[in-house]
Design a protein around this motif. Structure first.
Motif, PDB file in Angstrom:
ATOM      1  N   ALA A 215      50.102  29.670  33.056  1.00  0.00           N
ATOM      2  CA  ALA A 215      48.633  29.622  32.940  1.00  0.00           C
ATOM      3  C   ALA A 215      48.228  28.964  31.625  1.00  0.00           C
ATOM      4  O   ALA A 215      47.337  28.103  31.589  1.00  0.00           O
ATOM      5  N   VAL A 216      48.899  29.344  30.534  1.00  0.00           N
ATOM      6  CA  VAL A 216      48.556  28.769  29.226  1.00  0.00           C
ATOM      7  C   VAL A 216      48.882  27.267  29.216  1.00  0.00           C
ATOM      8  O   VAL A 216      48.098  26.450  28.719  1.00  0.00           O
ATOM      9  N   ASP A 273      41.528  34.700  23.874  1.00  0.00           N
ATOM     10  CA  ASP A 273      40.854  33.742  22.999  1.00  0.00           C
ATOM     11  C   ASP A 273      41.742  32.582  22.570  1.00  0.00           C
ATOM     12  O   ASP A 273      41.302  31.449  22.514  1.00  0.00           O
ATOM     13  N   LYS A 274      43.006  32.883  22.235  1.00  0.00           N
ATOM     14  CA  LYS A 274      43.865  31.834  21.683  1.00  0.00           C
ATOM     15  C   LYS A 274      44.136  30.710  22.666  1.00  0.00           C
ATOM     16  O   LYS A 274      44.368  29.573  22.272  1.00  0.00           O
ATOM     17  N   SER A 275      44.152  31.030  23.965  1.00  0.00           N
ATOM     18  CA  SER A 275      44.476  29.988  24.949  1.00  0.00           C
ATOM     19  C   SER A 275      43.262  29.619  25.787  1.00  0.00           C
ATOM     20  O   SER A 275      43.259  28.594  26.449  1.00  0.00           O
ATOM     21  N   GLY A 276      42.233  30.491  25.780  1.00  0.00           N
ATOM     22  CA  GLY A 276      41.072  30.269  26.644  1.00  0.00           C
ATOM     23  C   GLY A 276      41.328  30.686  28.084  1.00  0.00           C
ATOM     24  O   GLY A 276      40.453  30.528  28.935  1.00  0.00           O
ATOM     25  N   LEU A 411      54.586  30.279  24.627  1.00  0.00           N
ATOM     26  CA  LEU A 411      54.060  28.937  24.433  1.00  0.00           C
ATOM     27  C   LEU A 411      53.192  28.834  23.172  1.00  0.00           C
ATOM     28  O   LEU A 411      53.070  27.773  22.572  1.00  0.00           O
ATOM     29  N   ILE A 412      52.575  29.944  22.785  1.00  0.00           N
ATOM     30  CA  ILE A 412      51.750  29.947  21.580  1.00  0.00           C
ATOM     31  C   ILE A 412      52.571  30.401  20.381  1.00  0.00           C
ATOM     32  O   ILE A 412      52.515  29.798  19.312  1.00  0.00           O
ATOM     33  N   ALA A 413      53.385  31.445  20.569  1.00  0.00           N
ATOM     34  CA  ALA A 413      54.154  31.986  19.441  1.00  0.00           C
ATOM     35  C   ALA A 413      55.290  31.037  19.053  1.00  0.00           C
ATOM     36  O   ALA A 413      55.579  30.880  17.877  1.00  0.00           O
ATOM     37  N   GLN A 422      59.925  24.135  28.960  1.00  0.00           N
ATOM     38  CA  GLN A 422      60.061  24.254  30.418  1.00  0.00           C
ATOM     39  C   GLN A 422      58.765  24.757  31.066  1.00  0.00           C
ATOM     40  O   GLN A 422      58.456  24.416  32.202  1.00  0.00           O
ATOM     41  N   ALA A 423      58.007  25.580  30.317  1.00  0.00           N
ATOM     42  CA  ALA A 423      56.712  26.048  30.855  1.00  0.00           C
ATOM     43  C   ALA A 423      55.777  24.847  31.063  1.00  0.00           C
ATOM     44  O   ALA A 423      55.065  24.759  32.070  1.00  0.00           O
ATOM     45  N   TYR A 424      55.808  23.897  30.107  1.00  0.00           N
ATOM     46  CA  TYR A 424      55.016  22.676  30.278  1.00  0.00           C
ATOM     47  C   TYR A 424      55.527  21.861  31.465  1.00  0.00           C
ATOM     48  O   TYR A 424      54.758  21.290  32.227  1.00  0.00           O
ATOM     49  N   GLU A 425      56.851  21.838  31.583  1.00  0.00           N
ATOM     50  CA  GLU A 425      57.472  21.103  32.687  1.00  0.00           C
ATOM     51  C   GLU A 425      57.011  21.678  34.040  1.00  0.00           C
ATOM     52  O   GLU A 425      56.652  20.942  34.954  1.00  0.00           O
ATOM     53  N   LEU A 426      56.999  23.020  34.124  1.00  0.00           N
ATOM     54  CA  LEU A 426      56.551  23.675  35.362  1.00  0.00           C
ATOM     55  C   LEU A 426      55.074  23.356  35.619  1.00  0.00           C
ATOM     56  O   LEU A 426      54.664  23.081  36.755  1.00  0.00           O
TER      57      LEU A 426
END
Ligand SMILES: Nc1ncnc2c1ncn2[C@@H]1O[C@H](COP(=O)(O)OP(=O)(O)O)[C@@H](O)[C@H]1O
Ligand SMILES: [Mg+2]
Length: 442
Positions: A215-216, A273-276, A411-413, A422-426
């Protein structure tokens, strides 16, 4: 400060969302004591955005006074006995203004008038306080265009934070408007959101961490609003993974029945808040899981699909009717499998259930989590057993449990970790699939 009749002007509508998050330390979520440096006489929340005007409107003088007292003194609320009088409130153009309507204002006429004022003046918001939590009244207020409705009972605990959050969102909206951007609140767009559910018939394989990070990643890649729905009604932990303490949960949405519409549903969402990313959190008590039949859940997904370009659904580890229906209603399924024999056996059963439900294999993205674990089973073995190709693998990565315990998405930490890339890849696989689906439906 410039004087301006708040309840008279007409301009653009302010779109907002009843959301709620918390900056509580994660240990507090577990009920553990937290060393505190705050002095007792300090207000619980910092004053909302500089110069934000807080306007309290209530006929009954005692209630009016207690509403003002619930707000921190630094907020300098202006109190009035009627909307007519409130027209004399001091507000500064370009700064947020929040109307706090007491129970005496819970009339159709007052709500309509307030809604018109909100529509007329960018950067204004309104919260209704009602005598008791009545879903009908809340729905009426939200449908009229107010931002939030709270019962007086819960005001003690929630009002200050609700107002602070609203002030911050109004401030953000004003900034975006000044910069010529569209609001990032859930609204408009193509109104055909793409629903991705993250599924596995086994628990503990990483569905929730992957759903949260997906989601992020979708929000970061697209800049569009994204919502994550926690359908693990008994033991969902999406909110904990994002360190949120939502005031409302999916149980409110599932039990709202006929009253449920976009405005009411929006008021049940929390915002990270950090990711919206917006969150429809799991119920706080496992007993609330019982009320969920597939029909209300499907309605919730359809409404969210209208409100958000991307919807991510986290699911519980079993093949209930509710889960299968959610999967069938999704546009894509990230199907998780781990590197162990039970996980593969359950994945076979899960895929067979999909076949029975006529969920096309083309909807399924096969995800191997902890793909690099040193066990006597290879990715190739799994592909052979499932007669399917693994689309993407996530490494076993220490930053994952670390970020979970911090209440932050990996993804944020740890944005540069292998897990995060890999999260971006997904997310990219999901976006490519969304493009294909949209192209086909044109
Ligand atoms: N790729 C990974 N690397 C390291 N730990 C992971 C990984 N994926 C999941 N975990 C750990 O496994 C635990 C269970 O994950 P979770 O997402 O809650 O599983 P599920 O939702 O499938 O039950 C998490 O707390 C996390 O710390
Ligand atoms: Mg889970």
């Amino acid at each position: 400060m410039q004087h301006q009749g708040l309840l008279h002007n007409h301009a653009n509508q302010v779109v907002s969302d009843g959301v709620d998050d918390a900056n509580e330390p994660v240990t507090a979520l577990l009920g553990l004591p937290e060393p505190s440096t705050a002095r007792f006489d300090e207000p619980p929340f910092a004053a909302p955005a500089d110069n934000a005007a807080i306007i309290v409107v209530e006929e009954d003088a005692r209630t009016r006074q207690s509403l003002c007292q619930l707000l921190s003194p630094g907020w300098a609320p202006q109190a009035f006995g009627s909307l007519d009088d409130a027209d004399g409130a001091r507000i500064e153009p370009g700064r947020p203004a929040i109307l706090l309507l007491g129970p005496s204002q819970a009339t159709e006429a007052a709500l309509q008038r307030t809604a018109a004022a909100l529509e007329a003046t960018p950067g204004t918001g309104a919260v209704l306080l009602v005598d008791f939590a009545s879903p009908t009244l809340m729905s009426l207020a939200l449908r009229a265009g107010l931002n939030d409705a709270l019962s007086l009972d819960s005001a003690n605990e929630h009002l200050a934070k609700a107002v602070a959050d609203l002030a911050r969102r109004l401030e953000d909206d004003l900034t975006r408007q000044r910069d010529g951007q569209r609001p990032t609140t859930a609204s408009g767009g193509t109104r055909t959101g793409f629903v991705t559910s993250v599924f596995s018939p086994k628990g503990g394989v990483g569905k929730s961490v992957i759903a949260v990070n997906l989601a992020v990643a979708l929000a970061r890649r697209t800049g569009d609003p994204v919502v994550i729905v926690d359908l693990d009604l008994q033991f969902g932990d999406v909110a904990v993974m994002l360190r949120l303490q939502p005031r409302h949960t999916v149980a409110d949405a599932l039990s709202a029945g006929e009253l449920l519409d976009e405005a009411l549903l929006r008021s049940f969402l929390a915002r990270h808040d950090k990711s919206g990313v917006f969150v429809l959190a799991a119920p706080t008590s496992p007993s609330e899981a019982d009320l969920a039949g597939p029909a209300p859940m499907l309605r919730v997904l359809e409404l969210l699909r209208d409100m958000f370009p991307h919807v991510v659904v986290d699911t519980p580890p079993h093949l209930s009717e509710l889960v299968l229906q959610a999967v069938a209603a999704s546009d894509a399924v990230a199907f998780l499998v781990g590197l162990d024999v039970p996980s593969v056996k359950n994945a076979q059963l899960g895929l067979q259930a999909f076949d029975l439900l006529q969920v096309p294999r083309s909807k399924v993205t096969l995800v191997l989590n902890r793909a690099d674990s040193k066990v006597h089973l290879s990715a190739r073995d799994i592909e052979r057993a499932l007669e399917a190709t693994i689309d993407i693998g996530f490494p076993s990565d220490l930053t994952v449990p670390q970020s979970v315990n911090q209440g932050q998405p990996a993804l944020i930490a740890y944005p540069r970790s292998r897990f995060s890339s890999q999260a971006y890849e997904l997310a990219d696989l999901v976006l490519a699939r969304a493009d294909e689906t949209r192209a086909r439906s044109r």
